[in-house]
Write a protein that holds these residues in place. Structure first.
Motif, PDB file in Angstrom:
ATOM      1  N   LEU A 300      62.623  32.549  40.012  1.00 35.11           N
ATOM      2  CA  LEU A 300      63.164  32.095  38.735  1.00 35.11           C
ATOM      3  C   LEU A 300      64.080  33.142  38.112  1.00 35.11           C
ATOM      4  CD1 LEU A 300      60.000  30.386  37.204  1.00 35.11           C
ATOM      5  CD2 LEU A 300      62.069  29.256  38.047  1.00 35.11           C
ATOM      6  N   ASP A 301      63.723  34.399  38.234  1.00 34.90           N
ATOM      7  CA  ASP A 301      64.576  35.459  37.711  1.00 34.90           C
ATOM      8  C   ASP A 301      65.910  35.488  38.454  1.00 34.90           C
ATOM      9  OD1 ASP A 301      65.065  37.749  35.992  1.00 34.90           O
ATOM     10  OD2 ASP A 301      64.863  38.969  37.802  1.00 34.90           O
ATOM     11  N   TYR A 302      65.849  35.284  39.776  1.00 31.40           N
ATOM     12  CA  TYR A 302      67.086  35.255  40.570  1.00 31.40           C
ATOM     13  C   TYR A 302      67.951  34.065  40.159  1.00 31.40           C
ATOM     14  CZ  TYR A 302      70.164  34.686  44.598  1.00 31.40           C
ATOM     15  OH  TYR A 302      71.261  34.527  45.412  1.00 31.40           O
ATOM     16  N   GLU A 303      67.334  32.896  39.973  1.00 31.83           N
ATOM     17  CA  GLU A 303      68.096  31.716  39.562  1.00 31.83           C
ATOM     18  C   GLU A 303      68.720  31.923  38.184  1.00 31.83           C
ATOM     19  OE1 GLU A 303      65.369  28.492  39.757  1.00 31.83           O
ATOM     20  OE2 GLU A 303      65.489  28.291  41.947  1.00 31.83           O
ATOM     21  N   LEU A 304      68.016  32.624  37.300  1.00 30.88           N
ATOM     22  CA  LEU A 304      68.565  32.893  35.972  1.00 30.88           C
ATOM     23  C   LEU A 304      69.788  33.800  36.066  1.00 30.88           C
ATOM     24  CD1 LEU A 304      68.409  32.687  32.906  1.00 30.88           C
ATOM     25  CD2 LEU A 304      66.766  34.561  32.923  1.00 30.88           C
ATOM     26  N   GLN A 305      69.700  34.828  36.881  1.00 33.99           N
ATOM     27  CA  GLN A 305      70.842  35.731  37.036  1.00 33.99           C
ATOM     28  C   GLN A 305      72.028  35.011  37.664  1.00 33.99           C
ATOM     29  OE1 GLN A 305      70.661  38.555  35.509  1.00 33.99           O
ATOM     30  NE2 GLN A 305      68.475  38.236  35.076  1.00 33.99           N
ATOM     31  N   VAL A 306      71.760  34.134  38.656  1.00 29.39           N
ATOM     32  CA  VAL A 306      72.840  33.361  39.279  1.00 29.39           C
ATOM     33  C   VAL A 306      73.492  32.438  38.249  1.00 29.39           C
ATOM     34  CG1 VAL A 306      73.337  31.562  40.978  1.00 29.39           C
ATOM     35  CG2 VAL A 306      71.887  33.474  41.606  1.00 29.39           C
ATOM     36  N   ALA A 307      72.673  31.797  37.414  1.00 32.11           N
ATOM     37  CA  ALA A 307      73.219  30.900  36.390  1.00 32.11           C
ATOM     38  C   ALA A 307      74.079  31.670  35.389  1.00 32.11           C
ATOM     39  CB  ALA A 307      72.085  30.186  35.671  1.00 32.11           C
ATOM     40  N   LYS A 308      73.703  32.876  35.074  1.00 32.93           N
ATOM     41  CA  LYS A 308      74.506  33.678  34.141  1.00 32.93           C
ATOM     42  C   LYS A 308      75.845  34.054  34.764  1.00 32.93           C
ATOM     43  CE  LYS A 308      70.699  35.586  31.456  1.00 32.93           C
ATOM     44  NZ  LYS A 308      69.950  36.792  31.057  1.00 32.93           N
ATOM     45  N   ARG A 309      75.817  34.415  36.051  1.00 32.47           N
ATOM     46  CA  ARG A 309      77.095  34.705  36.716  1.00 32.47           C
ATOM     47  C   ARG A 309      77.957  33.441  36.806  1.00 32.47           C
ATOM     48  NH1 ARG A 309      73.646  37.874  40.106  1.00 32.47           N
ATOM     49  NH2 ARG A 309      73.665  36.235  41.689  1.00 32.47           N
ATOM     50  N   LYS A 310      77.311  32.314  37.056  1.00 33.11           N
ATOM     51  CA  LYS A 310      78.058  31.060  37.118  1.00 33.11           C
ATOM     52  C   LYS A 310      78.649  30.706  35.750  1.00 33.11           C
ATOM     53  CE  LYS A 310      75.801  27.207  37.829  1.00 33.11           C
ATOM     54  NZ  LYS A 310      75.026  26.131  38.515  1.00 33.11           N
ATOM     55  N   LEU A 311      77.948  31.055  34.664  1.00 29.51           N
ATOM     56  CA  LEU A 311      78.466  30.788  33.326  1.00 29.51           C
ATOM     57  C   LEU A 311      79.734  31.594  33.061  1.00 29.51           C
ATOM     58  CD1 LEU A 311      78.211  29.473  30.553  1.00 29.51           C
ATOM     59  CD2 LEU A 311      76.715  31.373  29.877  1.00 29.51           C
ATOM     60  N   ILE A 312      79.714  32.838  33.495  1.00 29.43           N
ATOM     61  CA  ILE A 312      80.910  33.671  33.318  1.00 29.43           C
ATOM     62  C   ILE A 312      82.105  33.048  34.056  1.00 29.43           C
ATOM     63  CG2 ILE A 312      81.926  35.929  33.789  1.00 29.43           C
ATOM     64  CD1 ILE A 312      79.138  37.131  33.423  1.00 29.43           C
ATOM     65  N   GLN A 313      81.876  32.594  35.280  1.00 27.15           N
ATOM     66  CA  GLN A 313      82.946  31.955  36.048  1.00 27.15           C
ATOM     67  C   GLN A 313      83.372  30.641  35.410  1.00 27.15           C
ATOM     68  OE1 GLN A 313      81.208  31.585  39.925  1.00 27.15           O
ATOM     69  NE2 GLN A 313      81.242  33.803  40.348  1.00 27.15           N
ATOM     70  N   SER A 314      82.414  29.885  34.870  1.00 24.05           N
ATOM     71  CA  SER A 314      82.749  28.608  34.250  1.00 24.05           C
ATOM     72  C   SER A 314      83.583  28.806  32.988  1.00 24.05           C
ATOM     73  CB  SER A 314      81.465  27.840  33.903  1.00 24.05           C
ATOM     74  OG  SER A 314      80.710  27.584  35.068  1.00 24.05           O
ATOM     75  N   ILE A 315      83.238  29.815  32.214  1.00 23.89           N
ATOM     76  CA  ILE A 315      84.008  30.098  31.000  1.00 23.89           C
ATOM     77  C   ILE A 315      85.439  30.494  31.362  1.00 23.89           C
ATOM     78  CG2 ILE A 315      84.216  31.667  29.045  1.00 23.89           C
ATOM     79  CD1 ILE A 315      81.180  31.690  28.875  1.00 23.89           C
ATOM     80  N   SER A 316      85.565  31.326  32.414  1.00 27.61           N
ATOM     81  CA  SER A 316      86.901  31.711  32.861  1.00 27.61           C
ATOM     82  C   SER A 316      87.687  30.497  33.355  1.00 27.61           C
ATOM     83  CB  SER A 316      86.795  32.758  33.979  1.00 27.61           C
ATOM     84  OG  SER A 316      88.072  33.088  34.480  1.00 27.61           O
ATOM     85  N   ASN A 317      87.008  29.623  34.084  1.00 32.03           N
ATOM     86  CA  ASN A 317      87.674  28.409  34.568  1.00 32.03           C
ATOM     87  C   ASN A 317      88.071  27.503  33.412  1.00 32.03           C
ATOM     88  OD1 ASN A 317      88.592  26.512  36.464  1.00 32.03           O
ATOM     89  ND2 ASN A 317      86.605  25.466  36.475  1.00 32.03           N
ATOM     90  N   LEU A 318      87.210  27.431  32.363  1.00 28.24           N
ATOM     91  CA  LEU A 318      87.539  26.616  31.201  1.00 28.24           C
ATOM     92  C   LEU A 318      88.764  27.158  30.474  1.00 28.24           C
ATOM     93  CD1 LEU A 318      86.910  24.350  29.192  1.00 28.24           C
ATOM     94  CD2 LEU A 318      85.306  25.916  28.058  1.00 28.24           C
ATOM     95  N   GLU A 319      88.857  28.466  30.347  1.00 21.81           N
ATOM     96  CA  GLU A 319      90.029  29.060  29.691  1.00 21.81           C
ATOM     97  C   GLU A 319      91.302  28.705  30.447  1.00 21.81           C
ATOM     98  OE1 GLU A 319      89.098  33.161  29.553  1.00 21.81           O
ATOM     99  OE2 GLU A 319      87.685  32.990  27.877  1.00 21.81           O
ATOM    100  N   ASN A 320      91.209  28.770  31.782  1.00 23.49           N
ATOM    101  CA  ASN A 320      92.388  28.404  32.578  1.00 23.49           C
ATOM    102  C   ASN A 320      92.707  26.913  32.431  1.00 23.49           C
ATOM    103  OD1 ASN A 320      92.618  31.041  33.550  1.00 23.49           O
ATOM    104  ND2 ASN A 320      91.266  30.628  35.293  1.00 23.49           N
ATOM    105  N   ALA A 321      91.655  26.081  32.394  1.00 24.88           N
ATOM    106  CA  ALA A 321      91.885  24.644  32.262  1.00 24.88           C
ATOM    107  C   ALA A 321      92.486  24.306  30.909  1.00 24.88           C
ATOM    108  CB  ALA A 321      90.565  23.902  32.463  1.00 24.88           C
ATOM    109  N   GLU A 322      92.034  24.975  29.842  1.00 24.29           N
ATOM    110  CA  GLU A 322      92.612  24.735  28.520  1.00 24.29           C
ATOM    111  C   GLU A 322      94.076  25.145  28.467  1.00 24.29           C
ATOM    112  OE1 GLU A 322      89.993  26.897  26.000  1.00 24.29           O
ATOM    113  OE2 GLU A 322      88.588  25.219  25.715  1.00 24.29           O
ATOM    114  N   GLU A 323      94.374  26.295  29.085  1.00 25.46           N
ATOM    115  CA  GLU A 323      95.771  26.740  29.125  1.00 25.46           C
ATOM    116  C   GLU A 323      96.622  25.777  29.952  1.00 25.46           C
ATOM    117  OE1 GLU A 323      99.131  29.070  28.384  1.00 25.46           O
ATOM    118  OE2 GLU A 323      97.169  28.955  27.411  1.00 25.46           O
ATOM    119  N   ASN A 324      96.068  25.319  31.075  1.00 27.65           N
ATOM    120  CA  ASN A 324      96.796  24.359  31.915  1.00 27.65           C
ATOM    121  C   ASN A 324      97.041  23.054  31.176  1.00 27.65           C
ATOM    122  OD1 ASN A 324      97.886  23.311  34.432  1.00 27.65           O
ATOM    123  ND2 ASN A 324      95.982  22.127  34.578  1.00 27.65           N
TER     124      ASN A 324
END
Length: 376
Positions: A300-324
């Motif tokens: 569960l701790d590993y899944e939480l850390q993976v989800a946090k890294r995925k959130l960082i990538q998702s936020i970056s992808n959202l910023e690019n999508a908003e700009e696009n």
């Protein structure tokens, strides 16, 4: 000697039977018979006994311990059920938050397509766009409206489930505290597993089960140990024979010591061995549960850390999508791109925004599961 006159003797006996002497003798006989007749028409008897155990081979202490442990086991089971109920409420709560954000997102997407439909309608009237472009926009708008309807239905059902778990009326609309998804805590870095094992309800229940099995071993051994007790009783009856024969209540007290020494037999030894095997089996279950809990917490701790890294990538992808989307909207207004390319940019923005929301909810749920697994 002269011969006896039998006829005269018989006459004499017959004369006696008819005289007062015979009546007196019969009266005496009747008195004797009445004196020897016992009045046994109503007989009452009873006994009151009291036994005080002194030593029962350890049974009494084992029974007391078993009752105390059973009470503790019931309390822990109640706490565990309450904990599971709280987790279920948290799950339903964050599901409502998730669907609520998706409803808002679907509404934003419908608004974008509604504005695009209006713009394309004006462009068709100005003969700078074709009817096919307008049809594609309207199809996309219908799909978005259908998705919005499904999201609203899902939100209503999610609210009903949350109300049911909280004991509220199903049609009541509760105002949730979170209007935005807050960041979750940082997990459980360098967690002390001993602390986790002490807090887990499952391990506590297994530990109590082990103590119950140990009490079972002691009770099995007690079958081969002597039992000593003091007994006292009072016996009464009516009629009673304590002082001759008397037609009234009478009784007596008795006091004694009872000792029961069992004879060794194979069944008792087998029972002891079976109780010890049961105790050892529970110990194996405890060891296995410790390993599984450690694995669960790490996973569960590993899944939480993976989800946090995925959130960082998702936020970056959202910023690019908003700009696009912003650039696509400007290019569409300038006539540099078609409606299809603009709708692709809007779909990409919707997908990126949904991914961010799903990842934030996933982090919240992983954090809840991790706290539950760690006994917090």
């Amino acid at each position: 000697h002269s011969p006896i006159d039998l006829s005269a003797f018989e006459s004499y006996i017959e004369s006696i039977g008819t005289t007062a002497t015979a009546e007196d003798l019969n009266a005496v006989g009747r008195d004797i018979t009445d004196a020897l007749n016992f009045n046994t028409h109503n007989i009452y008897a009873g006994a009151i006994s009291v036994t005080q155990p002194i030593y029962m081979g350890g049974k009494i202490r084992a029974f007391y311990k078993t009752a105390r442990l059973a009470n503790q086991l019931a309390e822990i089971q109640y706490d565990k059920t309450s904990e599971e109920q709280l987790v279920a409420v948290d799950e339903a709560y964050w599901r409502v938050i998730s669907v609520q954000h998706k409803v808002e997102l679907a509404q934003q997407y419908v608004d974008l397509l509604t504005k695009l439909n209006s713009d394309v309608q004006a462009m068709v009237e100005a003969e700078v766009a074709t009817s096919a472009d307008l049809t594609r926009v309207r199809v996309k708008l219908n799909e978005a409206q259908m998705s919005l309807t499904k999201a609203e239905n899902g939100l209503a059902l999610s609210r009903m489930l949350l109300n049911q778990l909280c004991g509220l009326p199903l049609d009541q609309v509760c105002i949730l505290v979170e209007d935005s998804i807050q960041p979750a805590s940082q997990g459980v870095d360098n967690m002390d597993m001993n602390h986790v094992w002490e807090n887990r309800k499952e391990l506590k229940m297994l530990e109590i089960s082990k103590e119950l099995a140990q009490a079972g071993v002691k009770m099995a051994i007690s079958e081969l140990l002597p039992n000593i007790g003091v007994t006292g009783s009072y016996i009464f009856s009516n009629p009673n024979l304590l002082n001759g024969y008397q037609n009234n209540f009478g009784g007596m007290f008795t006091v004694g010591v009872a000792v029961n020494i069992p004879i060794c037999h194979a069944d008792a030894f087998y029972a002891i061995k079976a109780a010890k095997h049961k105790r050892n089996e529970i110990q194996y279950q405890i060891d296995d549960a410790r390993d599984k809990i450690q694995l669960q917490v790490s996973k569960l701790d590993y899944e939480l850390q993976v989800a946090k890294r995925k959130l960082i990538q998702s936020i970056s992808n959202l910023e690019n999508a908003e700009e696009n989307l912003r650039l696509a909207d400007e290019s569409f207004k300038s006539g540099l791109i078609s409606t299809t390319e603009l709708m692709q940019a809007q779909t990409a923005w919707l997908s990126a925004k949904t991914e961010v929301t799903d990842t934030e909810i996933e982090i919240q749920m992983d954090n809840i599961y991790l706290r539950q697994a760690s006994g917090n």
